[in-house]
Design a protein around this motif. Sequence first.
Motif, short mmCIF file in Angstrom:
data_model
loop_
_atom_site.label_atom_id
_atom_site.label_comp_id
_atom_site.label_asym_id
_atom_site.label_seq_id
_atom_site.Cartn_x
_atom_site.Cartn_y
_atom_site.Cartn_z
N ASN A 1 0.80 -1.22 0.00
CA ASN A 1 0.00 0.00 0.00
C ASN A 1 0.84 1.27 0.00
O ASN A 1 0.51 2.24 -0.69
CB ASN A 1 -0.95 -0.02 1.20
N VAL A 2 1.92 1.28 0.77
CA VAL A 2 2.78 2.46 0.78
C VAL A 2 3.50 2.60 -0.56
O VAL A 2 3.64 3.71 -1.09
CB VAL A 2 3.79 2.38 1.94
N GLY A 3 3.94 1.47 -1.13
CA GLY A 3 4.61 1.53 -2.43
C GLY A 3 3.73 2.12 -3.51
O GLY A 3 4.16 2.99 -4.29
N LEU A 4 2.48 1.70 -3.56
CA LEU A 4 1.56 2.23 -4.57
C LEU A 4 1.10 3.65 -4.24
O LEU A 4 0.50 4.30 -5.09
CB LEU A 4 0.34 1.32 -4.71
N SER A 5 1.38 4.12 -3.02
CA SER A 5 0.99 5.48 -2.63
C SER A 5 2.12 6.48 -2.82
O SER A 5 1.96 7.66 -2.47
CB SER A 5 0.54 5.50 -1.16
#
Length: 348
Positions: free
Chosen positions: A193-197
């Motif tokens: 989730n952090v990577g895609l954010s």
Amino acid sequence: MRARLAFQAACTYIGTVVGAGFASGQEVYQFFGRYHAAGFLGIAACTLLLGWMGARLMALGHRLQASSFRAVTAAAFGAHGSRWTDGLMMGMLFGVMVAMVAGAGELLREQLAWPYALGAIFTMVAALATVTAGISGVLGSNAVIVPCMAGFVLVAGVHAVRSGLPGAVAAWNWRFEDAVWALGSAVLYAAFNVGLSMGVLIPLGAALEKDEIRFGAWGGACGLGVMLAVILATLYAYAPAAMQYQVPMGFVAAQLGGWIQAAFLAVLWAEVYSTLVGDLYAWLSPFPTASRARRAVVAGTILAAAFGMSLFGFARVVQFGYPLFGWISLVLLFGLFAAHRRMQRTRT
């Protein structure tokens, strides 16, 4: 600290992570629900990781005053390395689009008895019309969708507790191996989730002060942790029936009935739609000056490919694709953090 801006940063963090997979319940089940009571341990660990990773990423954007994630990857990995990073990011965004198309088809099939293809194509056409017309305002729709989603999740959780549904009892099995797997799943879920954010969190950090970054990251992480825990508890309460559906929270909404069911389903679909539109915009970003016709052709081709891949099924895409994206994101994030630390040492 500008309290209002810090609060908006926390809401933006939540809105970036809360996508259709999260809202559907399928993502929560695949990462945490399979581990019974240990799933809550995984969510607690995930909350800490979301806070730490989010704060590090926003702080990175603040230090470099980066306007996009590409500026950070270029500084960290160089021109050649950043091209690989950008390619991996676009690949993961495509994978999420596949999940959104599949989720739309399954949601409308299970709840409205539409054929799978009709529900998927209806959603793709709506997204295609939006990106072709260039109506970017829909990207701010999470300001409305996320509070509504949070409200419905809490209503469903309260209803499950008050009803004393028997599935909750069966979920409270504790095994050591479940705890180990749940903690590993927490790492992948947070990284995914952090990577895609990154595209949102890095420029957001550039606009904030250090205290605002800490509040935004940790406030957003805590909000996400609460929502994850409530969704998981609700799914457990409606087990095993809810787990038989591709969109478990759609089944929960059907149990609430009346206008709550209709509104909840509308919000679920809106999450699918807004996530699909956002990812399509990201894919079209290399063609900012392209004509409307060319943008339509490119977007239509991407959506057609996503529809073909979506036939594997929503649950399978989430179960196998999202953990893979988690591993990729984990490598990218720690590579990014390590590269930035080396740059700081070089400067000193």
